[in-house]
Scaffold this active site. Structure first.
Site, PDB file in Angstrom:
ATOM      1  N   ASP A 127      24.921  16.484   9.040  1.00 34.36           N
ATOM      2  CA  ASP A 127      25.164  15.929  10.482  1.00 34.36           C
ATOM      3  C   ASP A 127      26.360  15.834  11.279  1.00 34.36           C
ATOM      4  OD1 ASP A 127      23.693  14.551  12.579  1.00 34.36           O
ATOM      5  OD2 ASP A 127      23.386  12.739  11.865  1.00 34.36           O
ATOM      6  N   LYS A 171      20.678  10.535  -2.501  1.00 32.48           N
ATOM      7  CA  LYS A 171      19.491  10.753  -3.340  1.00 32.48           C
ATOM      8  C   LYS A 171      18.914  12.140  -2.620  1.00 32.48           C
ATOM      9  CE  LYS A 171      18.317   6.113  -4.201  1.00 32.48           C
ATOM     10  NZ  LYS A 171      18.964   5.111  -2.862  1.00 32.48           N
ATOM     11  N   GLY A 172      19.338  12.120  -1.520  1.00 28.89           N
ATOM     12  CA  GLY A 172      18.541  13.412  -0.677  1.00 28.89           C
ATOM     13  C   GLY A 172      18.876  14.851  -1.140  1.00 28.89           C
TER      14      GLY A 172
HETATM   15  P1  IMP Z   1      26.824  13.217   7.925  1.00 32.14           P
HETATM   16  O1  IMP Z   1      28.054  12.209   7.233  1.00 32.14           O
HETATM   17  O2  IMP Z   1      26.573  12.393   9.227  1.00 32.14           O
HETATM   18  O3  IMP Z   1      26.985  14.672   8.018  1.00 32.14           O
HETATM   19  O4  IMP Z   1      25.431  12.274   7.251  1.00 32.14           O
HETATM   20  C1  IMP Z   1      24.903  13.354   6.306  1.00 32.14           C
HETATM   21  C2  IMP Z   1      23.884  12.463   5.598  1.00 32.14           C
HETATM   22  O5  IMP Z   1      23.161  11.823   6.424  1.00 32.14           O
HETATM   23  C3  IMP Z   1      22.847  13.066   4.939  1.00 32.14           C
HETATM   24  O6  IMP Z   1      23.368  13.598   3.675  1.00 32.14           O
HETATM   25  C4  IMP Z   1      21.771  12.701   4.955  1.00 32.14           C
HETATM   26  O7  IMP Z   1      21.698  11.641   3.689  1.00 32.14           O
HETATM   27  C5  IMP Z   1      21.596  11.649   6.219  1.00 32.14           C
HETATM   28  N1  IMP Z   1      20.733  12.333   7.381  1.00 32.14           N
HETATM   29  C6  IMP Z   1      21.497  12.948   8.331  1.00 32.14           C
HETATM   30  N2  IMP Z   1      20.467  13.189   9.229  1.00 32.14           N
HETATM   31  C7  IMP Z   1      19.326  13.023   8.678  1.00 32.14           C
HETATM   32  C8  IMP Z   1      17.951  13.286   8.938  1.00 32.14           C
HETATM   33  O8  IMP Z   1      17.638  13.852  10.117  1.00 32.14           O
HETATM   34  N3  IMP Z   1      16.987  12.881   8.220  1.00 32.14           N
HETATM   35  C9  IMP Z   1      17.242  12.167   6.873  1.00 32.14           C
HETATM   36  N4  IMP Z   1      18.398  11.933   6.659  1.00 32.14           N
HETATM   37  C10 IMP Z   1      19.548  12.373   7.196  1.00 32.14           C
HETATM   38 MG    MG Z   2      22.677  12.556   1.668  1.00 33.38          MG
END
Ligand code: IMP
Ligand code: MG
Length: 178
Positions: free
Chosen positions: A102, A42-43
């Site tokens: 992230d 949803k972000g």
């Molecule tokens: P990744 O697969 O580790 O790159 O995760 C990315 C997803 O994690 C993003 O689309 C967010 O939904 C969530 N996420 C990562 N960091 C944050 C943060 O600081 N705040 C809120 N959601 C986060």
């Molecule tokens: Mg996300």
């Protein structure tokens, strides 16, 4: 809600200015084309909604929902499709629209997934990037802002499904986590 915020990282004005620039760049890069913008729910929804209105070429909008974080602040590394896209993306230009990168594991998965569907190109557009948190080598085509490894909320980003409706991006007070 605003009382839960310790510090504002990016103001509403900073975000909107940045989105104007990103929109101009994407409009230039895709002139005469009709890319499919795939919003990761949803972000990504708040970002997509403002970004799309700053793009002057035709775009198709689509949505995908993945499980990744649950209600915690740590990446599970597990990516599962909860809602797939509706569009047929074979021979289409794809722009993935994310709230934040992230570890990069979500995007690595999506990149491979869309490649299997024979899209003609895949680009990544994220509002926020945590370059120091990447666990894999990742090329991100459009980045709004780079941030540190702290957990951020607002403008689509949540903590336990809250704060997505903040118009800015901020850091929560410590006591909110406990
Ligand atoms: P990744 O697969 O580790 O790159 O995760 C990315 C997803 O994690 C993003 O689309 C967010 O939904 C969530 N996420 C990562 N960091 C944050 C943060 O600081 N705040 C809120 N959601 C986060
Ligand atoms: Mg996300």
């Amino acid at each position: 809600m605003h009382n839960d915020i310790e510090r504002i990282l990016k103001t509403e004005t900073e975000i909107q200015d940045k989105i104007k620039q990103l929109g101009e760049q994407i409009s230039k890069d895709y002139e005469g084309k009709n890319p499919v913008m795939i919003c990761i729910l949803k972000g990504g929804i708040v970002f997509l909604s403002d970004l799309a209105r700053n793009i002057s070429t035709h775009v198709q909008l689509d949505f995908m929902s993945l499980s990744s974080y649950g209600d915690s602040t740590k990446s599970s590394g597990v990516v599962k499709i909860k809602k797939d896209i509706d569009a047929d993306i074979s021979d289409r230009d794809v722009i993935i629209v994310e709230d934040i990168v992230d570890s990069g594991l979500t995007l690595k998965y999506l990149n491979e997934y869309f490649k299997q569907h024979n899209s003609s190109s895949i680009k990544i557009c994220t509002l926020l990037d945590k370059p120091n948190a990447h666990k894999i080598d990742l090329k991100i085509d459009y980045v709004g802002f780079e941030v540190g490894n702290e957990f951020v909320v607002g403008y689509g980003l949540d903590y336990a499904q809250k704060y997505r409706n903040l118009p800015y991006i901020g850091i929560l007070k410590k006591e909110i986590y406990s």
